[in-house]
Design a protein around this motif. Structure first.
Motif, mmCIF file in Angstrom:
data_model
loop_
_atom_site.group_PDB
_atom_site.id
_atom_site.type_symbol
_atom_site.label_atom_id
_atom_site.label_comp_id
_atom_site.label_asym_id
_atom_site.label_seq_id
_atom_site.Cartn_x
_atom_site.Cartn_y
_atom_site.Cartn_z
ATOM 1 N N LEU B 436 0.829 -1.198 0.000
ATOM 2 C CA LEU B 436 0.000 0.000 0.000
ATOM 3 C C LEU B 436 0.864 1.247 0.000
ATOM 4 C CD1 LEU B 436 -2.780 -0.610 2.666
ATOM 5 C CD2 LEU B 436 -3.146 -0.190 0.250
ATOM 6 N N MET B 437 0.334 2.316 -0.592
ATOM 7 C CA MET B 437 0.977 3.597 -0.387
ATOM 8 C C MET B 437 -0.081 4.658 -0.155
ATOM 9 S SD MET B 437 2.681 3.939 -4.089
ATOM 10 C CE MET B 437 1.820 4.377 -5.573
ATOM 11 N N ALA B 438 0.343 5.673 0.574
ATOM 12 C CA ALA B 438 -0.584 6.745 0.886
ATOM 13 C C ALA B 438 0.126 8.070 0.704
ATOM 14 C CB ALA B 438 -1.084 6.623 2.326
ATOM 15 N N GLN B 439 -0.620 9.019 0.180
ATOM 16 C CA GLN B 439 -0.096 10.364 0.029
ATOM 17 C C GLN B 439 -0.911 11.238 0.968
ATOM 18 O OE1 GLN B 439 2.264 11.235 -2.353
ATOM 19 N NE2 GLN B 439 2.323 13.355 -1.661
ATOM 20 N N VAL B 440 -0.223 11.846 1.939
ATOM 21 C CA VAL B 440 -0.923 12.697 2.882
ATOM 22 C C VAL B 440 -0.526 14.137 2.602
ATOM 23 C CG1 VAL B 440 -1.370 13.196 5.299
ATOM 24 C CG2 VAL B 440 -0.850 10.856 4.588
ATOM 25 N N THR B 441 -1.505 14.988 2.401
ATOM 26 C CA THR B 441 -1.232 16.398 2.117
ATOM 27 C C THR B 441 -1.935 17.248 3.156
ATOM 28 O OG1 THR B 441 -1.235 15.825 -0.208
ATOM 29 C CG2 THR B 441 -1.303 18.155 0.325
ATOM 30 N N LEU B 442 -1.164 18.123 3.813
ATOM 31 C CA LEU B 442 -1.759 19.062 4.744
ATOM 32 C C LEU B 442 -1.773 20.419 4.062
ATOM 33 C CD1 LEU B 442 0.148 18.095 8.019
ATOM 34 C CD2 LEU B 442 -2.017 17.220 7.190
ATOM 35 N N SER B 443 -2.963 21.021 3.959
ATOM 36 C CA SER B 443 -2.992 22.332 3.344
ATOM 37 C C SER B 443 -3.840 23.279 4.198
ATOM 38 C CB SER B 443 -3.525 22.267 1.919
ATOM 39 O OG SER B 443 -4.703 21.498 1.863
ATOM 40 N N PRO B 444 -3.320 24.473 4.508
ATOM 41 C CA PRO B 444 -1.976 24.908 4.165
ATOM 42 C C PRO B 444 -0.939 24.154 4.991
ATOM 43 C CG PRO B 444 -3.035 26.531 5.567
ATOM 44 C CD PRO B 444 -4.077 25.500 5.254
ATOM 45 N N GLY B 445 0.271 24.117 4.495
ATOM 46 C CA GLY B 445 1.316 23.335 5.163
ATOM 47 C C GLY B 445 1.983 24.102 6.285
ATOM 48 N N ARG B 446 1.186 24.827 7.071
ATOM 49 C CA ARG B 446 1.791 25.555 8.187
ATOM 50 C C ARG B 446 0.930 25.428 9.440
ATOM 51 N NH1 ARG B 446 -1.558 29.839 6.589
ATOM 52 N NH2 ARG B 446 -1.157 30.176 4.382
ATOM 53 N N VAL B 447 1.480 25.939 10.531
ATOM 54 C CA VAL B 447 0.841 25.821 11.827
ATOM 55 C C VAL B 447 -0.562 26.424 11.801
ATOM 56 C CG1 VAL B 447 0.985 26.734 14.162
ATOM 57 C CG2 VAL B 447 3.012 25.816 13.056
ATOM 58 N N GLY B 448 -1.465 25.787 12.486
ATOM 59 C CA GLY B 448 -2.824 26.309 12.566
ATOM 60 C C GLY B 448 -3.821 25.243 12.180
ATOM 61 N N THR B 449 -4.963 25.683 11.707
ATOM 62 C CA THR B 449 -5.993 24.735 11.284
ATOM 63 C C THR B 449 -5.714 24.308 9.853
ATOM 64 O OG1 THR B 449 -7.507 25.939 12.688
ATOM 65 C CG2 THR B 449 -8.472 24.369 11.158
ATOM 66 N N VAL B 450 -5.570 23.031 9.660
ATOM 67 C CA VAL B 450 -5.246 22.538 8.321
ATOM 68 C C VAL B 450 -6.273 21.495 7.903
ATOM 69 C CG1 VAL B 450 -2.794 22.910 8.695
ATOM 70 C CG2 VAL B 450 -3.762 20.650 9.077
ATOM 71 N N ALA B 452 -6.394 17.873 6.048
ATOM 72 C CA ALA B 452 -5.542 16.771 5.622
ATOM 73 C C ALA B 452 -6.269 15.988 4.549
ATOM 74 C CB ALA B 452 -5.227 15.870 6.803
ATOM 75 N N ARG B 453 -5.521 15.650 3.533
ATOM 76 C CA ARG B 453 -6.105 14.854 2.454
ATOM 77 C C ARG B 453 -5.250 13.611 2.290
ATOM 78 N NH1 ARG B 453 -9.322 14.875 -1.977
ATOM 79 N NH2 ARG B 453 -8.225 14.021 -3.750
ATOM 80 N N VAL B 454 -5.889 12.470 2.243
ATOM 81 C CA VAL B 454 -5.167 11.209 2.131
ATOM 82 C C VAL B 454 -5.637 10.501 0.863
ATOM 83 C CG1 VAL B 454 -4.570 9.067 3.300
ATOM 84 C CG2 VAL B 454 -5.225 11.052 4.643
ATOM 85 N N VAL B 455 -4.692 10.169 0.028
ATOM 86 C CA VAL B 455 -5.024 9.384 -1.160
ATOM 87 C C VAL B 455 -4.286 8.059 -1.050
ATOM 88 C CG1 VAL B 455 -4.930 9.246 -3.657
ATOM 89 C CG2 VAL B 455 -5.385 11.416 -2.557
ATOM 90 N N ILE B 456 -5.032 6.980 -1.173
ATOM 91 C CA ILE B 456 -4.464 5.660 -0.949
ATOM 92 C C ILE B 456 -4.456 4.883 -2.248
ATOM 93 C CG2 ILE B 456 -4.823 3.493 0.304
ATOM 94 C CD1 ILE B 456 -6.209 5.473 2.405
#
Lengths: 178, 531
Positions: B436-450, B452-456
């Motif tokens: 399996l692989m997963a791509q996790v993206t946090l946007s925006p990529g900085r401190v605070g409320t983000v 998260a998007r996960v594509v598997i």
């Protein structure tokens, strides 16, 4: 002095807490068995899911475990799901290529009660001695809750590292033929 | 004069503003992600864009400096799957891609991934468009517009609006515009191909850019446009009036169809709205602009005889203006998304300039309808002269508008900019097990409320459909225990919204994937948040 005492108390509390979670796990009674033998699995269910009563217990039979015979349970309906194995196993000279892959008990077990679920199965010699055999179990409860005892530890980790480890037993070398 | 200056300035600003690649489709996700360090060589790469794309060139420069051009590339709508060589050495590799998006425009980029540990590699290949080709593309595009709108529309005017009148001097310029339009259409195919492949103008002698240009969605537009121009030619020169009418009507429909088949307005969602809107917009524009040149020539020669035709045109123009305004508004809303984008993006600035010119055009058209056309009835008056002047001004304004619209070829609409900007500002990590692989993206990529998007995906980059996905984040060094969030299923992935991550730096990340009732996989890694 006081701090040492406090630390001790804290450690004890932590240990107790750990023991508590360990008890809540769904586990096997006999945690080791030789391969090429019949094993009596007793699944011990000590809790519902977060307080909700258990309505269903589903057991996945791992590959290499054949001739599964679940023990009927008063007050519980029992069904099995049969499917073909990944390969053909030899069971006392008989080629076996399909059998029970899942056992489902349906009934009700309150969170404050304890119960055991029993089946017998043959551990084929295709299983490797000195490894762990895991039997994933899903506990389905009231309100759509579920505890999935299906986590299989990665290499170098033990069941203690997981929140919902699958019940496991250590496989031993086959006994000398009698 | 001022309008002309503004227009020239815009032209230069946009043609010259090539320090960054103006993209239309945007890369949304990549496996492996840019900058990722992997333990094992991936068997395939998977690029996901925000629009359907088709691959043009995909190359891999590996850590030893070898260039692989013969990669197996398959595309499924928005997703591009690239088979990678089996013998990739340890170190950093650069995967470069150039793709044509659904609107026919090429975009390119590259991503670096490393096996084992990053190493220094050759500089990233430059992917900028060629100035000369951009200029030529713009010119070809504008000439094609003139052929389609003024040429085909003019033929329609002669056949349907002013059928009894001798075409006189109008036939010649119309024929010329039709021919020029056809030549420009064919040339822009090659230029599109050159731009798509990133080759210089000198390469236009080879077959490759023409084939590439044909294979983009613009190929269909060129074919339809040439067919429309041919039909218009029939509509202009056929003997019988019925043939002229049939030819010019089919040609007018062809103009709408040609423009609806490609371009970023047609590529925008929802397609049921944008494609018909582009079609109607183009047909209405052709009706209006096409009438101007024949009308001016006829009025100058015989003002009084032209009156009935001018009246008929004027009545039809009212409908045409209503249709093109409504269709244009709908398209603008889809493309611009927010009023802020009108000022903040090149696309919006072109739109504002265009609207200013259109306002002028509408003013002139209103004057024609209300005063100048009725004045034709007076044989002694100077109405004819004024009408000719006003129509001439309309022609100049229309030309300027077409020239401006040609610039949209180089400006991505705001709806396409937003995902590109989001991809740039997010933090992303690629997690991998053999299965399996997963791509996790946090946007925006900085401190605070983000978010998260996960594509598997499976280990072979095929999509998988898990039952549940849980995201667990922790900062053991800062004493932040696991933040556990169940992800919600969204289109093409899983999402956790409103995740609050208060600390910058590396976070421990675990994705727990319930593959089936009895099977659970856990992928771990770390992701770094910017302050």
């Amino acid at each position: 002095m006081t701090t040492t005492f406090l630390r001790g108390a804290l450690a004890a509390t932590a240990l107790l807490a750990l023991a508590g979670t360990a008890l809540a796990h769904t586990t096997l009674e006999a945690q080791q068995a030789p391969v090429a033998s019949t094993y009596k699995a007793v699944l011990r269910v000590g809790h519902g899911c977060e307080g909700a009563p258990t309505l269903k217990l589903r057991v996945r039979i791992p590959e290499g475990v054949i001739n599964v015979k679940p023990m009927p349970k008063p007050g519980w309906e029992m069904e099995t799901v049969k499917a073909s194995y990944e390969k053909t196993y030899d069971y006392h000279g008989m080629a076996t290529s399909e059998g029970v892959r899942e056992i489902i008990w349906t009934g009700k077990l309150l969170d404050e009660h304890y119960d055991e679920f029993v089946f017998r199965a043959y551990l084929t010699n295709s299983l490797k001695p000195d490894t762990m055999l895991y039997i994933p179990v899903v506990q389905e409860c009231e309100g759509g809750k579920a505890d999935r005892w299906i986590e299989i530890p990665a290499e170098g980790k033990s069941a203690d590292d997981y929140q919902y480890p699958a019940p496991g037993l250590k496989l031993l070398p086959a006994k000398a033929t009698h | 004069m001022r309008l002309v200056l503004i227009f020239l300035w815009l032209t230069l600003a946009i043609l010259g503003g090539s320090e960054r690649v103006l993209a239309h489709a945007a890369l949304v996700e990549a496996h492996p992600a840019d900058g990722v360090v992997l333990e094992e060589a991936p068997r395939a790469a998977r690029l996901q864009f925000n629009e359907p794309v088709s691959p043009l060139v995909v190359t891999l420069v590996d850590a030893r400096g070898r260039t692989h051009r013969d990669l197996a590339v398959t595309s499924r709508n928005e997703v591009l799957e690239i088979g990678l060589p089996a013998d990739l050495p340890r170190g950093s590799h650069i995967l470069s891609y150039r793709v044509a998006s659904g609107d026919g425009h090429p975009i390119s980029g590259s991503l670096v991934f490393s096996i084992g540990a990053p190493t220094g590699t050759a500089a990233q290949p430059l992917t900028e468009g060629n100035e000369a080709i951009r200029g030529a593309l713009w010119l070809a595009r504008v000439t094609l517009y003139i052929g389609l709108f003024a040429g085909t529309g003019g033929v329609f005017f002669l056949a349907w609006v002013a059928p009894g009148l001798p075409p006189g001097k109008a036939a010649r310029p119309l024929a010329g515009m039709l021919v020029l339009g056809a030549v420009a259409a064919v040339l822009s195919l090659g230029l599109q191909g050159l731009d798509a492949l990133g080759q210089p103008l000198a390469a236009s002698g080879t077959a490759a850019p023409w084939v590439a240009g044909w294979q983009t969605s613009f190929g269909l537009t060129v074919a339809t446009a040439v067919a429309a121009l041919l039909l218009a030619w029939i509509g202009l020169h056929a003997r019988g009036e019925r043939w002229r009418r049939a030819g010019s009507l089919a040609a007018l429909a062809g103009v709408g169809l040609a423009l609806a088949l490609s371009g970023h307005a047609s590529a925008a969602a929802p397609q049921w709205l944008t494609r018909p809107a582009v079609f109607l917009h183009a047909v209405a524009v052709a009706y209006w602009i096409g009438a101007l040149i024949p009308l001016a020539l006829m009025v100058r020669r015989a003002p009084t005889q032209t009156l009935p035709a001018a009246r008929r045109f004027s009545a039809g123009a009212l409908v045409a203006v209503a249709v093109l305004t409504l269709a244009g508004l709908a398209l603008a809303v889809v493309q611009v998304e927010a009023p802020m984008n009108l000022i903040g993006t090149a696309y919006g600035q072109v739109l504002i300039a265009k609207l200013a010119l259109v306002a002028g055009l509408l003013g002139l058209a209103a004057a024609n309808r209300l005063w100048l056309t009725p004045a034709l009835a007076n044989p002694e008056g100077a109405g004819g002269t004024w009408l000719v002047r006003s129509v001439a001004a309309e022609i100049v304004l229309s030309l300027a508008i077409l020239a401006l619209v040609g610039l949209w070829r180089f400006t991505p609409p705001p709806r396409a900019l937003a995902p590109a900007a989001e991809a740039a500002s997010s933090a992303s990590v690629h997690l991998h097990t053999p299965n399996l692989m997963a791509q996790v993206t946090l946007s925006p990529g900085r401190v605070g409320t983000v978010r998260a998007r996960v594509v598997i995906a499976s280990g072979r980059a095929a999509p998988v459909d898990p039952k549940e996905v849980t995201l667990v984040l922790s900062r053991p060094d800062a004493g932040i225990g696991p933040l556990e969030r169940q992800a919600q299923r969204v289109e093409r992935g899983w999402e956790v919204d409103g995740l609050v991550l208060p600390l910058a730096g590396p976070w421990q990340l675990r994705v727990e994937i319930l593959v089936s009732d009895f099977e659970k996989a856990s992928l771990e890694g770390s992701i770094t948040l910017r302050p």
